[in-house]
Design an enzyme around this catalytic site. Structure first.
Site, PDB file in Angstrom:
ATOM      1  N   THR A 120       0.856  -1.187   0.000  1.00  0.00           N
ATOM      2  CA  THR A 120       0.000   0.000   0.000  1.00  0.00           C
ATOM      3  C   THR A 120       0.890   1.234   0.000  1.00  0.00           C
ATOM      4  O   THR A 120       2.021   1.201   0.486  1.00  0.00           O
ATOM      5  CB  THR A 120      -0.882   0.052   1.264  1.00  0.00           C
ATOM      6  OG1 THR A 120      -0.016   0.041   2.396  1.00  0.00           O
ATOM      7  CG2 THR A 120      -1.822  -1.125   1.332  1.00  0.00           C
TER       8      THR A 120
ATOM      9  N   GLU B 238      -5.785  -3.131  -1.792  1.00  0.00           N
ATOM     10  CA  GLU B 238      -6.269  -4.338  -1.109  1.00  0.00           C
ATOM     11  C   GLU B 238      -7.360  -5.048  -1.904  1.00  0.00           C
ATOM     12  O   GLU B 238      -7.864  -6.083  -1.487  1.00  0.00           O
ATOM     13  CB  GLU B 238      -6.841  -3.943   0.269  1.00  0.00           C
ATOM     14  CG  GLU B 238      -5.799  -3.491   1.282  1.00  0.00           C
ATOM     15  CD  GLU B 238      -5.491  -1.993   1.217  1.00  0.00           C
ATOM     16  OE1 GLU B 238      -5.734  -1.359   0.171  1.00  0.00           O
ATOM     17  OE2 GLU B 238      -5.008  -1.456   2.222  1.00  0.00           O
TER      18      GLU B 238
ATOM     19  N   LYS C 212     -14.154  17.640  11.052  1.00  0.00           N
ATOM     20  CA  LYS C 212     -15.138  17.469  12.125  1.00  0.00           C
ATOM     21  C   LYS C 212     -15.379  18.822  12.789  1.00  0.00           C
ATOM     22  O   LYS C 212     -14.552  19.310  13.533  1.00  0.00           O
ATOM     23  CB  LYS C 212     -14.635  16.444  13.140  1.00  0.00           C
ATOM     24  CG  LYS C 212     -14.358  15.105  12.484  1.00  0.00           C
ATOM     25  CD  LYS C 212     -14.061  14.026  13.489  1.00  0.00           C
ATOM     26  CE  LYS C 212     -13.791  12.711  12.764  1.00  0.00           C
ATOM     27  NZ  LYS C 212     -12.479  12.646  12.129  1.00  0.00           N
TER      28      LYS C 212
ATOM     29  N   TRP D 124     -19.948  16.563  10.210  1.00  0.00           N
ATOM     30  CA  TRP D 124     -18.834  16.162   9.360  1.00  0.00           C
ATOM     31  C   TRP D 124     -18.911  16.929   8.046  1.00  0.00           C
ATOM     32  O   TRP D 124     -19.952  16.930   7.385  1.00  0.00           O
ATOM     33  CB  TRP D 124     -18.873  14.658   9.080  1.00  0.00           C
ATOM     34  CG  TRP D 124     -18.386  13.858  10.237  1.00  0.00           C
ATOM     35  CD1 TRP D 124     -18.247  14.270  11.532  1.00  0.00           C
ATOM     36  CD2 TRP D 124     -17.975  12.491  10.209  1.00  0.00           C
ATOM     37  NE1 TRP D 124     -17.777  13.248  12.305  1.00  0.00           N
ATOM     38  CE2 TRP D 124     -17.602  12.148  11.530  1.00  0.00           C
ATOM     39  CE3 TRP D 124     -17.885  11.520   9.202  1.00  0.00           C
ATOM     40  CZ2 TRP D 124     -17.145  10.874  11.863  1.00  0.00           C
ATOM     41  CZ3 TRP D 124     -17.430  10.251   9.534  1.00  0.00           C
ATOM     42  CH2 TRP D 124     -17.059   9.943  10.857  1.00  0.00           C
TER      43      TRP D 124
HETATM   44  P1  AMP Z   1      -4.658   2.865  -3.335  1.00  0.00           P
HETATM   45  O1  AMP Z   1      -4.586   1.645  -2.531  1.00  0.00           O
HETATM   46  O2  AMP Z   1      -3.373   3.612  -3.425  1.00  0.00           O
HETATM   47  O3  AMP Z   1      -5.235   2.612  -4.677  1.00  0.00           O
HETATM   48  O4  AMP Z   1      -5.644   3.868  -2.584  1.00  0.00           O
HETATM   49  C1  AMP Z   1      -6.973   3.514  -2.336  1.00  0.00           C
HETATM   50  C2  AMP Z   1      -7.704   4.720  -1.814  1.00  0.00           C
HETATM   51  O5  AMP Z   1      -7.710   5.757  -2.796  1.00  0.00           O
HETATM   52  C3  AMP Z   1      -9.152   4.472  -1.529  1.00  0.00           C
HETATM   53  O6  AMP Z   1      -9.350   3.883  -0.257  1.00  0.00           O
HETATM   54  C4  AMP Z   1      -9.745   5.862  -1.637  1.00  0.00           C
HETATM   55  O7  AMP Z   1      -9.570   6.600  -0.450  1.00  0.00           O
HETATM   56  C5  AMP Z   1      -8.912   6.489  -2.720  1.00  0.00           C
HETATM   57  N1  AMP Z   1      -9.627   6.394  -3.995  1.00  0.00           N
HETATM   58  C6  AMP Z   1      -9.473   5.497  -4.973  1.00  0.00           C
HETATM   59  N2  AMP Z   1     -10.292   5.754  -6.007  1.00  0.00           N
HETATM   60  C7  AMP Z   1     -11.007   6.837  -5.665  1.00  0.00           C
HETATM   61  C8  AMP Z   1     -12.041   7.600  -6.295  1.00  0.00           C
HETATM   62  N3  AMP Z   1     -12.493   7.316  -7.512  1.00  0.00           N
HETATM   63  N4  AMP Z   1     -12.548   8.651  -5.616  1.00  0.00           N
HETATM   64  C9  AMP Z   1     -12.111   8.978  -4.376  1.00  0.00           C
HETATM   65  N5  AMP Z   1     -11.138   8.304  -3.753  1.00  0.00           N
HETATM   66  C10 AMP Z   1     -10.594   7.247  -4.369  1.00  0.00           C
END
Ligand code: AMP
Length: 544
Positions: free
Chosen positions: A182, A327, A436, A441
């Site tokens: 991650t 994930e 917050k 929120w």
């Molecule tokens: P990653 O594991 O680097 O792909 O990050 C995943 C996280 O990116 C998710 O839990 C979201 O918080 C954010 N994310 C991914 N796609 C989107 C989207 N289309 N809009 C808003 N947040 C997103």
């Protein structure tokens, strides 16, 4: 009674074999400097066989991790198949992470062999003394360059001396095929080990007409890096269906992307919003023929509605918003209109498409509220999004932080969402980004999207700043478009928001900045902004 079908393991080997038998003429093009390097799937399959023989000679055995430190290119694709199909585990490394995190993940994954693009050698040379398990370095080029890495091999020299026939072993579908870490901004990255079965089923997921619909007739350009959740699975599905692939290599500037789409007649591309915002700004000034594009998949961070609208109205291009996570291999939701929504008024259609979308088949979703109960699908109630399905993580790799990410067999995404009665998920915020304020929120993403719709604004990030009375209040950090640097004012930003938001949601202040800091995968890095404005005194506090 039991079903009486074959016990057929869902592994990547039949994908490779299929491409070799059916799609051997189809092209894999990589931008290598000003020129394009072209190969076919036939050559790719043959070279994957040579690569597997080579890796075996280097001592790679079943289950061993093989790391890559590379941009999107054809050699990387060969590794994407040779490594998992021989039973080893592909580990693409996010080359934009800080050095100490890269050393951490290479050691944590216990990578035995590390493949590196020639241009990235200096970074790996610096890290090499800290990489404990790496036994061999392979530079992904023709010859061994001047380097301190040892022992070092050249990719093409290894392949030249190897046999192309390789007896791919019979694997179990639950064997690990690949792993990614991650890009979390707190603590060390966490490892996610993808099984063959997960990638196999996920590839079908991506090929469904109501998700990305990737098929043989497509020319797919993965702009999302192959180290960011396996380029969202696009290399696997493209190989499975025999789509032509266009790899941009390290060339990710807006002009590079526009020219690649134009010259290679790309039909589908995928990447984070910042890339497409950049290309949109370029298209305001110059003309490109992007008429081959049928769909631009935007995900990884929220795609502003204004961007989706501008691409469509001004340029006739369709942006599809999608959400996923490392994930989750990563496909979670895709935002497409249902048949009976197509005739809705324009504003409603864009509002639906700007949401993150409905879950792909294979992904179950629920939103859980603060009390642990399931939030209703009413499009209003906030909850943490939880997911389960065959391509969703069941635990992090060798990590004692795992348990807190799961609840009754569901994975906790850490995203705050609403789900509407039609099943469209809207990401309101990351749990740590939501503001917050006096028991309410405030969604930082909603404010950002609205600000980015202002014609003078290039990018905007909204963060929480401490407030003695309200606990937190929003501060808008705005990057003006270059032409409006001197003329943009705070007041016009607030004015622009006033009709759209209740007074208590309006930012307490607006600051103009040069650029929004980005994470290693190109998302807004609000942690850095929050740090910079930790001591910021809002006018509402100072009396200004
Ligand atoms: P990653 O594991 O680097 O792909 O990050 C995943 C996280 O990116 C998710 O839990 C979201 O918080 C954010 N994310 C991914 N796609 C989107 C989207 N289309 N809009 C808003 N947040 C997103």
């Amino acid at each position: 009674m039991q079903g009486q079908m074959m016990d057929y393991q869902l592994t990547l080997t039949p994908m490779l074999e299929r491409a070799r038998r059916l799609f051997y003429k189809k092209e894999i093009a990589t931008k290598a400097g000003p020129a394009m390097e072209r190969r076919t799937y036939g050559e790719m399959a043959e070279r994957a066989g040579r690569l597997a023989n080579t890796l075996e000679k280097l001592g790679v055995r079943r289950g061993d991790r093989v790391a890559t430190f590379a941009w999107n290119n054809a050699r990387h694709l060969e590794l994407y198949f040779a490594v998992p199909c021989m039973g080893a585990v592909l580990h693409p490394i996010n080359l934009r992470l800080p050095g100490e995190q890269i050393a951490y993940i290479v050691n944590h994954a216990d990578d035995k062999v590390l493949f590196v693009d020639p241009t990235l050698l200096p970074a790996v040379e610096k890290l090499a003394p800290h990489l404990k398990a790496v036994k061999h370095f392979v530079v992904m080029g023709d010859k061994i360059p001047e380097t301190t890495l040892n022992p070092i091999h050249a990719y093409e020299e290894l392949l030249k001396d190897a046999a192309s026939d390789y007896a791919w072993p019979r694997l179990h579908e639950n064997d690990a095929a690949a792993m990614c870490y991650t890009s979390g901004t707190t603590g060390n990255p966490k490892g996610v080990a993808y099984s063959h079965r997960a990638i196999y089923l996920h590839s079908f997921g991506l090929s469904m007409a109501d998700s990305f619909g990737i098929c043989e007739r497509d020319t797919v350009m993965p702009v999302v890096p192959m180290f960011h959740v396996l380029a969202w699975g696009t290399p696997f599905v493209s190989t499975m269906v025999g789509a032509k692939i266009v790899f941009p290599g390290p060339h990710l500037q807006p002009r590079d992307l526009a020219e690649l789409i134009q010259n290679e007649r790309v039909t589908l591309t995928a990447g984070v919003p910042t890339l497409w915002m950049g290309m949109l700004a370029l298209m305001e000034k110059e003309r490109f023929d992007l008429s081959s594009l049928r769909e631009m998949i935007v995900g990884g961070a929220a795609a502003p509605q204004s961007m989706i609208e501008t691409y469509e109205k001004k340029h006739g291009l369709k942006v599809t918003h999608a959400w996923g996570m490392t994930e989750m291999t990563p496909l979670g939701t895709v935002s497409k209109l249902k048949s009976y929504q197509i005739d809705l008024p324009e504003a409603e259609r864009f509002a639906i498409r700007a949401k993150q979308g409905t879950p792909a088949m294979g992904v179950e979703i629920r939103a859980v509220d603060e009390n642990g109960g399931e939030a209703p699908w009413d499009g209003k109630t906030f909850g943490e999004l939880q997911v389960r399905g065959p391509w969703i993580i069941s635990s992090y790799y060798n990590d004692d932080r795992s348990p807190q990410s799961f609840m009754d067999g569901w994975f906790r995404t850490g995203d705050v969402v609403t789900i509407d009665p039609e099943g469209y998920v809207q990401i309101v915020d990351r749990t740590k980004d939501v503001i917050k304020s006096g028991g309410e929120w405030i969604s930082s993403q909603d404010l950002e999207n609205a600000i980015m719709a202002h014609p003078k604004v290039l990018e905007a990030a909204v963060i929480a700043v401490a407030h003695p009375k309200w606990q937190e209040r929003p501060l808008a950090c705005v990057v003006p478009k270059p032409d409006f640097k001197d003329s943009i004012t705070k007041e016009e930003i607030i004015e622009h928001l006033r009709g759209r938001f209740d007074k208590m949601y309006l930012p307490d202040d607006v600051v103009f900045i040069e650029a929004v800091p980005k994470t290693s995968v190109g998302k807004f890095d609000k942690k850095v902004l929050r740090q910079s404005y930790r001591e910021y005194v809002l006018p509402s506090v100072s009396g200004g």
